[in-house]
Structure formats: structure tokens, C-alpha cells
Motif scaffolding. Structure first.
Motif, PDB file in Angstrom:
ATOM      1  N   PHE B 322     -23.429 -64.228-109.875  1.00  0.00           N
ATOM      2  CA  PHE B 322     -23.455 -63.575-108.566  1.00  0.00           C
ATOM      3  C   PHE B 322     -24.747 -63.961-107.858  1.00  0.00           C
ATOM      4  O   PHE B 322     -25.811 -63.988-108.467  1.00  0.00           O
ATOM      5  CB  PHE B 322     -23.386 -62.053-108.735  1.00  0.00           C
ATOM      6  N   TRP B 323     -24.638 -64.274-106.569  1.00  0.00           N
ATOM      7  CA  TRP B 323     -25.821 -64.789-105.876  1.00  0.00           C
ATOM      8  C   TRP B 323     -25.623 -64.664-104.372  1.00  0.00           C
ATOM      9  O   TRP B 323     -24.516 -64.397-103.890  1.00  0.00           O
ATOM     10  CB  TRP B 323     -26.044 -66.249-106.257  1.00  0.00           C
ATOM     11  N   THR B 324     -26.704 -64.863-103.644  1.00  0.00           N
ATOM     12  CA  THR B 324     -26.639 -64.968-102.181  1.00  0.00           C
ATOM     13  C   THR B 324     -27.408 -66.242-101.819  1.00  0.00           C
ATOM     14  O   THR B 324     -28.266 -66.681-102.595  1.00  0.00           O
ATOM     15  CB  THR B 324     -27.318 -63.773-101.488  1.00  0.00           C
ATOM     16  N   PRO B 325     -27.110 -66.839-100.640  1.00  0.00           N
ATOM     17  CA  PRO B 325     -27.861 -68.037-100.232  1.00  0.00           C
ATOM     18  C   PRO B 325     -29.360 -67.753-100.225  1.00  0.00           C
ATOM     19  O   PRO B 325     -30.169 -68.592-100.602  1.00  0.00           O
ATOM     20  CB  PRO B 325     -27.348 -68.315 -98.819  1.00  0.00           C
ATOM     21  N   VAL B 347     -24.125 -72.405-109.380  1.00  0.00           N
ATOM     22  CA  VAL B 347     -23.722 -71.136-108.765  1.00  0.00           C
ATOM     23  C   VAL B 347     -22.206 -71.059-108.675  1.00  0.00           C
ATOM     24  O   VAL B 347     -21.538 -72.050-108.369  1.00  0.00           O
ATOM     25  CB  VAL B 347     -24.353 -70.958-107.359  1.00  0.00           C
ATOM     26  N   ASP B 348     -21.676 -69.894-108.938  1.00  0.00           N
ATOM     27  CA  ASP B 348     -20.231 -69.672-108.911  1.00  0.00           C
ATOM     28  C   ASP B 348     -19.766 -69.632-107.453  1.00  0.00           C
ATOM     29  O   ASP B 348     -20.251 -68.812-106.670  1.00  0.00           O
ATOM     30  CB  ASP B 348     -19.926 -68.337-109.613  1.00  0.00           C
ATOM     31  N   ALA B 349     -18.825 -70.509-107.108  1.00  0.00           N
ATOM     32  CA  ALA B 349     -18.357 -70.575-105.708  1.00  0.00           C
ATOM     33  C   ALA B 349     -17.732 -69.245-105.292  1.00  0.00           C
ATOM     34  O   ALA B 349     -17.719 -68.897-104.117  1.00  0.00           O
ATOM     35  CB  ALA B 349     -17.356 -71.706-105.556  1.00  0.00           C
ATOM     36  N   VAL B 364     -28.362 -78.208-106.928  1.00  0.00           N
ATOM     37  CA  VAL B 364     -27.573 -76.973-106.955  1.00  0.00           C
ATOM     38  C   VAL B 364     -26.112 -77.386-107.143  1.00  0.00           C
ATOM     39  O   VAL B 364     -25.579 -78.155-106.352  1.00  0.00           O
ATOM     40  CB  VAL B 364     -27.731 -76.157-105.661  1.00  0.00           C
ATOM     41  N   VAL B 365     -25.509 -76.927-108.218  1.00  0.00           N
ATOM     42  CA  VAL B 365     -24.132 -77.309-108.536  1.00  0.00           C
ATOM     43  C   VAL B 365     -23.242 -76.097-108.328  1.00  0.00           C
ATOM     44  O   VAL B 365     -23.533 -75.019-108.845  1.00  0.00           O
ATOM     45  CB  VAL B 365     -24.037 -77.761-110.017  1.00  0.00           C
ATOM     46  N   GLU B 366     -22.183 -76.289-107.523  1.00  0.00           N
ATOM     47  CA  GLU B 366     -21.229 -75.187-107.365  1.00  0.00           C
ATOM     48  C   GLU B 366     -20.141 -75.329-108.403  1.00  0.00           C
ATOM     49  O   GLU B 366     -19.723 -76.449-108.710  1.00  0.00           O
ATOM     50  CB  GLU B 366     -20.609 -75.231-105.978  1.00  0.00           C
ATOM     51  N   TYR B 367     -19.680 -74.235-108.963  1.00  0.00           N
ATOM     52  CA  TYR B 367     -18.596 -74.345-109.940  1.00  0.00           C
ATOM     53  C   TYR B 367     -17.548 -73.274-109.687  1.00  0.00           C
ATOM     54  O   TYR B 367     -17.813 -72.275-109.025  1.00  0.00           O
ATOM     55  CB  TYR B 367     -19.144 -74.230-111.379  1.00  0.00           C
TER      56      TYR B 367
END
Lengths: 477, 387
Positions: B322-325, B347-349, B364-367
């Protein structure tokens, strides 16, 4: 632009300009210290209004990150009808900047003053009460005048709502997590504060409005001073005698002075003698020592432990003995048609009384559901007697009770008045009776004599009847 | 937690040294466990009475009381009786409230429930703490384990009175720090003498103002976690009977550890571990490497990626569910502040907690559901300077 935020029971003053440039030195304000761990000024949360006021007066632009509750308006309150003295108490509290201690005798409806204050302010409110039993009772009383959901934090439940009730213990442990969420803090039985580590829960709350309730406010002194600092000044006081007759039931008080049976007297003298053999030399050596100091010393030697065991045995003997059992039997037979509350000094005695007279005990060991069920049966009249050591002392609502029997122990003024209050809920034609069984020539009788000196001031119409001492009182049923 | 009065301690020039149980104590601890075993199925109250008499072997008086205190909490008990005591109480007390004699009331209830009047009286309070019957010995409990548990409770009793703790610690610090955070404590970190070594100052926010034992509980909660660190040295500032004292605990002290921490925090991490090991035979994947000290706070990467032949090629990787920009930006800014460009953030898309679009950034890798090892490899296999 500086920022004021809440951090686990404290406030952080972030982005303060240096005192050199702004001419403003928060360290000179009461309670504010520099925290090198976070490079900011820190102050206990209860000083929120004071700090905000100082910043505003100094003309500092502040982003207030503390007042999360200010965006909330709590709806759902129905009109709370108050008796004249309750309305006066509420007015006095409002006039004192909504901070203060209201002192009303037990059974006179302190909760209603609190609920009227909550309805009037309409801000998120946290009510802290001493026990889990009282927490559930507050919830059900709140349900009568408040339509919204009531939050409960404690006794295995963790739900916060704009109106939440919690216990002292839960609030002490968790206040740091939500101390900024409430605009009003209601403290029931507030005499528990002002002298213990529990005060921390009051210090960690940022609520600017505070209402403290008690039947037995502390005497002027350090405790009263600390209470005033944390909760506000004493704003209203009604005594038992002011309300007796109209808002509280009339009552009589009786004391039965009883003898130990010869065998019990011998056993008692033996045990108490063994205790004194250790205690008196200690007393001579440490004239100013407290009981806690004595306990510390006593638990560290074999003699001391033996002395303490003897003291406990002597107390057990005094708490409930043959003559008291007979007197209690007589009293229960005499009041067979009334609702009786029996008070004991400790749980063990409560169980002994329960097993001997087949009456329901209400203690901390008895589960919540069973306690609720027992109180319900008591209301219905299927149970006529309850016995308890402490659970029934404070606030628990048992309106039907009209006879109280204090079986023993050395209850002080506060406990005595609380127990008396339990049987004073008014009803047409009701005349309550409070009986006390004490043992002659024992610490019980000395303490009672001492207590009556102060109780006299609280109850200007003393109706104490010393029943002439007898070897056995009354007959068997 | 053991009551203070049961503690034995020496005061060595301001340092409080509580007496801990060791190998030599297992003899009397075995005798104590045997006593408990003999009382299985009997009332706790009777056992307590029995323990008033001395054990068959010599033992320290307060040590024995400490051990019984710990055992009482560890050893289960149950309420035995023909009828649930709660139902029995309601039946008996409502019957007695009808105004009948005591023996008559007991007799009527006994008849109704089909048991003897003596049984009614005997099981009226069978569920009270002293009346409950002892269950069999907890599985695996032996004298040495009991000694370790008593020592743990002793150390915790001292830490209950601590205001502040200084920890020199190496390896597996993450569980410890998150435990401290959960307990409402503040951790100020400083880098130590090597990459793995850290110095942590742990205290509560209110500790500045008063001796707040509310943090004592949280500080005591750290002790079992300490045992999972590779090495530690704890120094606590306590207040004992109004006087300041220090208390030291370190690796090798005989203390009972907490349950083994979970190897992975989430399924995504576990799956990434398997996938990456399969996809990148040239790289070693190290779980929970040393934390990064940024200012006075810590960043805990989930993995270190270490090339097998070129040991200088080393990356750190963190997986954020869980994250924010804003969080991503702040983290990257923190890292560049201390000159670290070797952390890959996955970071989880679907775990985005704000409505804004994420900013696409290097490293930064989105997954979605699983982190693609090839995406990570693409970053770490590219040539050029890393730091």
C-alpha cells in the motif's frame, strides 16, 4: 508558518522560528520542552488550548493539525430532561469555560448531567469510567437519549465512534492512539485521579472541554490541586443531605457491634498477636513509614512473611465469623421481602457469604453475561439478595435495592458513602436501611469510630443507632 | 509479569543485577514441576496450600515464588463438575430466594438436576480461579525452559520500570523496531561501527515529562524479540524505588525467546523469492538485509540482491503493498539525500491509496499480484555506475 500536531499523547510545535529571530521562546511556557529526538518543541497534549491561545496571542500563524474533532458535529441527541440541581450543575460547568468537577451524591444522576453536556456541545466525546461493568452501563444509559452508535473500547471490544465509552485501564493504554479525536472528555468517578500514574490518560488527551464527575471529591490538598489542573475547578457540589427526601430516598443507618465466639476470639488473638510481634518493633524503628513501606520490608524476611500471613488470617477471621453469619441470617429473614445488597471487604468473603446464605455473588470473577443476567433477575425479583466486595460500590445501577448490609472490613468514608448511595434511588414511600456489622475490640470498630467523625459532616442528619451488644443477635429462621 | 516484591537483585555501583536462574536451579525446578504434575486434576487452591511447605530439595525462597508465579500463568486449568457452575448458581440462588431453608433449596435443585446435594454445594463455584482443576503439564515444558521463562519474566519486570533503552544491535532488527513502533515508542537510530551494527535509542514521547510506566510495558515487550537479533546489548535507564539504576541485558543471557518471526511478510514476497531465485541463477537473494539509516530513522529493505561473482554489484529491494505517490517521492528523496541509488522500489499497481497518478521513475517497478523478476533484472543488469 508553523504546525501544531498530535503525537502519541503529546503535541509537537513544528517549524517554530528560532527565539532569536521571532522573540518567542516556547520553552518559557509551562510544560513545553525541546525534544532533540525530533528537533521540535513538545508539550503534553492536555495543554492544547493553552498553547494554541499563546500562539494566537503572539500572532503566530498556525496550521492546527490537532483538532480533528472540530469538523465533526454529533447529531442524534434527544432532549435530556434535567432536575433543577442537575441543570444548575450544567450551567455552572458551562460558565467555567467547560472545564470542571461536578460533585453530586451517588444515585442523584451524575450521568444525566454528562449526557446533557454532550448534547449541548455536540462534539465527539470520550467517557472514561472505572470498570468494565460501568462501561456497559453507560452504553445502555446513553442509548436512552442518543440515537447514534456508541463506541466501546475495552472488555474485548475496540470500536471508536464520536461518542465512545472506555475504562480507565483501556484509556491509559490506548489514549496515545486517539487522544486528539475528542473535543469533550467526561471522567466518571474522578476522585481516582490526581495522585497516580493513571493521570497520564488525562495528560495524553487533547480535549479542551472536560467534565469530571464524582460523589466524593478529594479534600483540599495536592490531589485536589492536580485534579483542578487537569480537569478544571470544582464548579458545583450538592450533598446527600440537600437531596435526601425529594430526589434521594430517606434512610436509616444501623450498626451492630458483635462479639467473636470464644474459640474465634482465641484464634484471632493468636493471629493478631503474631502480627503485632513483628509490626510493633517495625513501627518503633520507622515511625513515619507507610503501610507500603512495611509490606516491602515484611516480604523480604521469613519473620515478616509469617507476620503478614498472620495479619491476613486475622482479617479473614474478622471479615466473616459465626456471630456475623447469625446476624446476617437474622437480617436476611427480617428483610425477606426487600431487595438487599451485601457488601464484603474482599471477594473471598463474598464467596463465603454466598455459599453460606445461598445468595448471588457479583465479583470480577463472574463473567459479564452472568453478571448482567443476575442483575436482571434481581430487578425481576427472582433474586432478592446480591453480595459483592467492590463491583457494586461505584455507579452500578441497582435501583430496586433498598437495604444494604456491610458485613465487614474497614471501609473508609468514601466507600461508606458510595455503598449508602447504592440504596438511595428514590421510590414512593421508600425508606432505605443501611446496616453495618462490626466486631467489638478489633480494628473494625476503631476504624468505624474514626470514620463517623467525617461521615457526620457529610450526613448532617445522623441516624446512627448503636444496637446494644449481645452475644447472639436474633434467632434462626 | 512478576511482581516487584518477588525479585532478588544486587545493586552493583548503580547497576541493578537481578538474580537469574541457571543450570544449577533445574534441580529444584524439576521438583516444582513434579509437584504440579502430582496435582493434575486437583484444585489450584490445594496446590497452593501444598507449596506452602518446603520442596524436597533446597531452593531459594523468592526464586520458588517467581517460578510458581510464572507456572500459574502457564499451566491451564479447567472447571470440573456435573453441571456448568453458572447454570447451577442460577438454579440454586433463585430457589433460595423463594425463602426456603438452605438444605431444602439445595435438595430441590439436586433432585431437579439429578445429582447429589453434596455435589451441588461442591460445584457451585467450581469455575473460580482457586477451585479450578489443574490440566496436564503444557507440552514440552521442562525445567530448563521454565528457568528461561522465569528469567524472561524477571527481565521484563525490571524493564517495566525503564524510562529509556539504548540498544547496540546487529542483524534482524526489523521485528524489534516494528514492535517498538506498535508499542507507541520512538526509535532514534544511529549507524554503528559496521554495516550491520546499529545504535537505537528507544523511549516514549511522554518520557520527557514524567516517569511514564505506560512505556514500561512496551519496553518489556521488546525483550523476547531481542533474542532473534544476531547480537545485542541493551542498557536500560530505570527508576527503582525512587533512585536511578541501569540494567544490562545482552546476547547469551538465558532468556526465553519469542516465537520465530515469519520468514516473509506477505505472499508477494515469498513468491518473489521463489521466482527470482529461479530466474536469476547469478544472483543471491538475501532476506531482510541491514537497514539504511536516513537521518535518525531507518528504512528496512525487504531483500538484498547480491551478484555471485561480482561482489560489488549489490542492490536493495523493497516491496510496498500500500502506498501513495507522495510516499514514493518522499522515500526516493530520502534516499538521494544520503546518496543511495541502489534501492529498487516495487509498488502494487492496485495498492495505490490516493487518487493521483503515480509518477513513473527509474528504479520503481509496478507489479500486479506478483513482482516480475525480469523487470528487476532489467534494472540490475544494466551497465553503468550504480551509486
Amino acid at each position: 508558518m508553523m504546525e501544531l500536531t498530535y503525537d502519541r499523547g503529546t503535541l509537537l510545535l513544528l517549524g517554530m522560528a528560532s527565539p532569536m529571530t521571532s522573540g518567542l521562546d516556547p520553552k518559557a511556557w509551562p510544560g513545553v520542552v525541546w525534544d532533540p529526538r525530533v528537533d521540535a518543541y513538545r508539550v503534553p497534549a492536555w495543554r492544547y488550548s493553552e498553547v494554541l491561545g499563546r500562539l494566537e496571542r503572539a500572532g503566530v500563524a498556525v496550521v492546527d493539525g490537532v483538532d480533528t474533532w472540530k469538523d465533526w458535529r454529533v447529531y442524534g441527541w434527544r432532549e435530556v430532561a434535567l432536575r433543577p440541581y442537575q441543570a444548575a450543575a450544567l450551567y455552572a460547568w458551562g460558565a467555567a469555560q467547560r472545564r470542571g468537577l461536578v460533585s453530586l451524591p451517588t444515585g442523584s444522576g451524575k450521568t444525566w448531567v454528562a449526557m446533557a453536556a454532550m448534547a449541548q456541545l455536540g462534539v465527539p466525546t470520550l467517557c472514561v469510567v472505572p470498570t468494565r461493568v460501568l462501561m456497559h452501563q453507560w452504553c445502555s444509559v446513553l442509548g436512552r437519549v442518543y440515537d447514534g452508535p456508541v463506541g466501546v473500547w475495552g472488555d474485548g471490544r475496540r470500536r471508536l465512534y464520536p461518542v465512545t465509552v472506555t475504562t480507565f485501564e483501556s484509556a491509559y493504554r490506548h489514549m496515545a492512539g486517539w487522544g486528539q479525536r475528542f473535543g469533550l472528555l467526561v471522567v466518571d468517578e474522578a476522585h481516582h485521579f490526581g495522585q497516580s500514574t493513571r493521570d497520564l490518560l488525562l495528560e495524553m488527551s487533547a480535549a479542551p472541554a472536560r467534565l469530571a464527575l464524582t460523589a466524593t471529591p478529594p479534600e483540599p490538598g495536592p490531589q485536589a490541586q492536580r485534579l483542578e489542573e487537569l480537569l478544571g475547578p470544582r464548579v458545583f457540589r450538592a450533598r446527600l443531605a440537600d437531596l435526601q427526601g425529594q430526589y434521594l430516598a430517606d434512610f436509616h443507618r444501623f450498626t451492630l457491634v458483635l462479639d467473636l465466639s470464644p474459640a474465634e476470639r482465641r484464634a484471632y488473638d493468636l493471629e493478631y498477636g503474631a502480627f503485632r510481634a513483628f509490626y510493633l518493633p517495625y513501627r518503633l524503628q520507622h515511625p513515619g513509614g507507610t503501610w507500603a513501606d512495611f509490606l516491602r520490608v515484611a516480604t523480604r524476611s521469613d519473620d515478616g512473611r509469617r507476620g503478614l500471613a498472620a495479619w491476613r488470617a486475622s482479617r479473614r477471621l474478622l471479615a466473616f465469623h459465626e456471630t456475623k453469619a447469625a446476624a446476617l441470617q437474622w437480617l436476611l429473614a427480617r428483610h425477606a421481602e426487600r431487595r438487599v445488597l451485601i457488601f464484603t471487604p474482599d471477594n473471598q468473603t463474598a464467596y463465603r457469604v454466598a455459599a453460606h446464605h445461598l445468595v448471588m455473588p457479583i465479583t470480577c470473577d463472574i463473567g459479564r453475561a452472568e453478571r448482567a443476567r443476575s442483575l436482571e433477575l434481581f430487578r425481576e425479583g427472582r433474586l432478592r439478595t446480591l453480595v459483592s466486595s467492590r463491583v457494586l460500590n461505584e455507579g452500578l445501577d441497582v435501583p430496586e435495592a433498598d437495604v444494604g448490609i456491610i458485613v465487614g472490613g474497614t471501609s473508609g468514608t468514601r466507600e461508606y458513602l458510595q455503598r449508602l448511595g447504592r440504596i438511595l434511588r428514590p421510590a414512593p414511600g421508600k425508606r432505605a436501611e443501611l446496616w453495618e456489622l462490626i466486631t467489638r475490640a478489633s480494628p473494625e470498630s476503631w476504624r468505624v469510630r474514626q470514620r463517623e467523625l467525617t461521615v457526620g459532616a457529610e450526613l448532617p442528619t445522623p441516624v446512627l443507632e448503636q444496637v446494644a451488644p449481645e452475644r447472639k443477635v436474633g434467632g434462626q429462621r | 509479569m512478576i511482581p516487584w516484591a518477588l525479585l532478588d537483585y544486587a545493586d552493583q555501583a548503580g547497576e541493578l543485577v537481578p538474580s537469574m536462574l541457571g543450570e544449577a536451579d533445574t534441580i529444584w525446578l524439576r521438583a516444582l514441576l513434579d509437584a504440579y504434575d502430582r496435582y493434575v486434576g486437583r484444585r489450584r487452591r490445594d496446590l497452593k496450600q501444598h507449596l506452602q511447605a518446603p520442596l524436597p530439595v533446597a531452593c531459594p525462597a523468592r526464586g520458588l515464588r517467581r517460578a510458581s508465579h510464572v507456572l500459574d500463568r502457564l499451566w491451564d486449568s479447567e472447571a470440573l463438575g456435573p453441571v456448568a457452575p453458572r447454570d447451577l448458581r442460577e438454579a440454586v440462588f433463585t430457589e433460595a430466594a423463594k425463602g426456603v431453608r438452605r438444605d431444602l433449596a439445595l435438595g430441590r435443585v439436586a433432585r431437579r438436576l439429578g445429582i447429589r446435594p453434596g455435589e451441588v454445594e461442591g460445584s457451585l463455584f467450581a469455575d473460580l480461579p482457586g477451585e479450578r482443576r489443574l490440566a496436564p503439564r503444557p507440552e514440552g515444558l521442562n525445567p530448563w525452559e521454565l528457568a528461561l521463562r522465569v528469567n524472561l519474566a524477571t527481565a521484563q519486570a525490571v524493564l517495566r520500570r525503564a524510562r529509556r533503552v539504548r540498544l547496540d544491535v546487529e542483524g534482524h532488527v526489523r521485528g524489534l523496531v516494528s514492535q517498538a513502533k506498535w508499542g507507541g515508542l520512538m526509535c532514534v537510530a544511529r549507524p554503528g561501527r559496521n554495516r550491520a551494527h546499529l545504535v537505537l535509542e528507544i523511549s516514549g514521547p511522554m518520557a520527557l515529562f514524567r516517569r511514564a510506566q505506560v512505556y514500561g510495558r512496551a519496553l518489556a515487550g521488546l525483550v523476547p524479540q531481542l533474542l532473534w537479533c544476531d547480537r545485542f546489548h541493551l542498557r536500560a535507564d530505570c527508576e527503582i524505588e525512587g533512585a536511578p539504576r541501569t540494567f544490562v541485558l545482552q546476547s547469551g543471557d538465558p532468556i526465553f525467546p519469542a516465537a520465530e518471526p515469519r520468514r516473509f511478510d506477505s505472499k508477494v514476497e515469498a513468491r518473489f523469492f521463489d521466482d527470482f531465485c529461479r530466474a536469476a541463477p547469478d544472483w543471491d537473494l538475501v532476506r531482510e538485509p541491514e537497514p539504511l539509516v536516513v537521518g535518525s530513522t531507518l528504512i528496512f529493505p525487504d531483500f538484498a540482491l547480491q551478484h555471485r561473482r561480482h561482489r560489488w554489484r549489490r542492490w536493495l529491494l523493497e516491496i510496498a503493498g500500500f502506498w501513495t505517490p507522495d510516499y514514493v517521492e518522499r522515500k526516493l528523496a530520502q534516499l538521494s539525500e544520503v546518496g543511495r541509488r541502489d534501492l529498487i522500489l516495487c509498488v502494487d499497481a492496485q495498492g495505490q491509496c490516493s487518487g493521483q497518478e503515480a509518477v513513473r521513475r527509474d528504479r520503481v517497478v509496478e507489479y500486479r499480484r506478483r513482482v516480475d523478476p525480469s523487470e528487476v533484472l532489467r534494472i540490475i543488469e544494466q551497465p553503468g555506475p550504480i551509486r
